[in-house]
Design a protein around this motif. Sequence first.
Motif, mmCIF file in Angstrom:
data_model
loop_
_atom_site.group_PDB
_atom_site.id
_atom_site.type_symbol
_atom_site.label_atom_id
_atom_site.label_comp_id
_atom_site.label_asym_id
_atom_site.label_seq_id
_atom_site.Cartn_x
_atom_site.Cartn_y
_atom_site.Cartn_z
ATOM 1 N N MET A 93 0.834 -1.189 0.000
ATOM 2 C CA MET A 93 0.000 0.000 0.000
ATOM 3 C C MET A 93 0.881 1.255 0.000
ATOM 4 N N THR A 94 0.557 2.205 -0.848
ATOM 5 C CA THR A 94 1.316 3.449 -0.954
ATOM 6 C C THR A 94 0.987 4.358 0.229
ATOM 7 N N PRO A 95 2.002 4.899 0.908
ATOM 8 C CA PRO A 95 1.745 5.814 2.025
ATOM 9 C C PRO A 95 1.030 7.077 1.545
ATOM 10 N N THR A 96 0.237 7.658 2.437
ATOM 11 C CA THR A 96 -0.577 8.831 2.114
ATOM 12 C C THR A 96 0.020 10.103 2.699
ATOM 13 N N VAL A 97 -0.044 11.174 1.908
ATOM 14 C CA VAL A 97 0.268 12.528 2.353
ATOM 15 C C VAL A 97 -1.032 13.317 2.222
ATOM 16 N N VAL A 98 -1.423 14.011 3.284
ATOM 17 C CA VAL A 98 -2.670 14.764 3.290
ATOM 18 C C VAL A 98 -2.378 16.255 3.192
ATOM 19 N N PHE A 99 -3.061 16.909 2.267
ATOM 20 C CA PHE A 99 -2.971 18.358 2.085
ATOM 21 C C PHE A 99 -4.282 19.007 2.502
ATOM 22 N N ASP A 100 -4.201 20.032 3.324
ATOM 23 C CA ASP A 100 -5.351 20.892 3.555
ATOM 24 C C ASP A 100 -5.580 21.675 2.263
ATOM 25 N N PHE A 101 -6.814 22.097 2.013
ATOM 26 C CA PHE A 101 -7.126 22.795 0.770
ATOM 27 C C PHE A 101 -6.883 24.304 0.872
ATOM 28 N N ASP A 102 -7.660 24.981 1.716
ATOM 29 C CA ASP A 102 -7.551 26.442 1.816
ATOM 30 C C ASP A 102 -6.255 26.832 2.516
ATOM 31 N N GLY A 103 -5.486 27.681 1.863
ATOM 32 C CA GLY A 103 -4.231 28.152 2.442
ATOM 33 C C GLY A 103 -3.039 27.286 2.115
ATOM 34 N N VAL A 104 -3.281 26.134 1.489
ATOM 35 C CA VAL A 104 -2.177 25.257 1.084
ATOM 36 C C VAL A 104 -2.216 25.038 -0.427
ATOM 37 N N ILE A 105 -3.385 24.730 -0.954
ATOM 38 C CA ILE A 105 -3.558 24.592 -2.403
ATOM 39 C C ILE A 105 -4.214 25.862 -2.948
ATOM 40 N N HIS A 106 -5.394 26.177 -2.449
ATOM 41 C CA HIS A 106 -6.092 27.438 -2.779
ATOM 42 C C HIS A 106 -5.438 28.527 -1.929
ATOM 43 N N SER A 107 -4.928 29.580 -2.555
ATOM 44 C CA SER A 107 -4.159 30.580 -1.814
ATOM 45 C C SER A 107 -4.971 31.297 -0.733
ATOM 46 N N TYR A 108 -6.272 31.316 -0.854
ATOM 47 C CA TYR A 108 -7.164 31.790 0.222
ATOM 48 C C TYR A 108 -6.907 33.245 0.604
ATOM 49 N N CYS A 109 -6.446 34.047 -0.358
ATOM 50 C CA CYS A 109 -6.158 35.457 -0.093
ATOM 51 C C CYS A 109 -7.411 36.258 0.251
ATOM 52 N N SER A 110 -8.541 35.862 -0.311
ATOM 53 C CA SER A 110 -9.791 36.580 -0.071
ATOM 54 C C SER A 110 -10.487 36.151 1.205
ATOM 55 N N GLY A 111 -10.007 35.095 1.836
ATOM 56 C CA GLY A 111 -10.682 34.577 3.013
ATOM 57 C C GLY A 111 -11.937 33.809 2.632
ATOM 58 N N TRP A 112 -12.735 33.487 3.620
ATOM 59 C CA TRP A 112 -13.926 32.661 3.426
ATOM 60 C C TRP A 112 -15.010 33.443 2.702
ATOM 61 N N LYS A 113 -15.483 32.907 1.584
ATOM 62 C CA LYS A 113 -16.550 33.523 0.802
ATOM 63 C C LYS A 113 -17.749 32.592 0.671
ATOM 64 N N GLY A 114 -17.650 31.432 1.252
ATOM 65 C CA GLY A 114 -18.722 30.439 1.151
ATOM 66 C C GLY A 114 -18.137 29.110 0.713
ATOM 67 N N LYS A 115 -18.866 28.069 1.032
ATOM 68 C CA LYS A 115 -18.380 26.707 0.798
ATOM 69 C C LYS A 115 -18.039 26.432 -0.660
ATOM 70 N N THR A 116 -18.815 26.976 -1.577
ATOM 71 C CA THR A 116 -18.598 26.688 -2.999
ATOM 72 C C THR A 116 -17.953 27.842 -3.752
#
Length: 124
Positions: A1-24
């Motif tokens: 089994m291949t080991p897993t690396v977990v990435f958070d989405f907001d602030g790690v992949i999505h730059s999240y400069c605008s902050g929270w604007k809604g779930k979608t």
Amino acid sequence: MTPTVVFDFDGVIHSYCSGWKGKTVIPDPPVQGIREAINDIRKLYRVVVVSTRCDTPDGIMAVKEYLAKHDIVVDDVMKEKPPAIVYIDDRAICFDGNPHGLLDKITAFEPWTAKAMRRMKNDD
């Protein structure tokens, strides 16, 4: 089994400069270089993206559409963190085995996005 690396989405992949604007609502570009880093990591590990956005089907779809739009390939998208060898998150304090000073680290904590926004304002 291949080991897993977990990435958070907001602030790690999505730059999240605008902050929270809604779930979608995911308006900001990816963090510079994240696609390439994930591509390299996927050569050795299974990559899973987690986000609190993913507590509904609409949120999961929004994250998956964002990843596809930006050509970011991952192995799975989910709400809760699965077992992994490491978790990559912009809102984490790495525990070093010493509980002394944790309260100070917590109260002084700022995500990188807050620091970046402050630098941008100072440059104006």
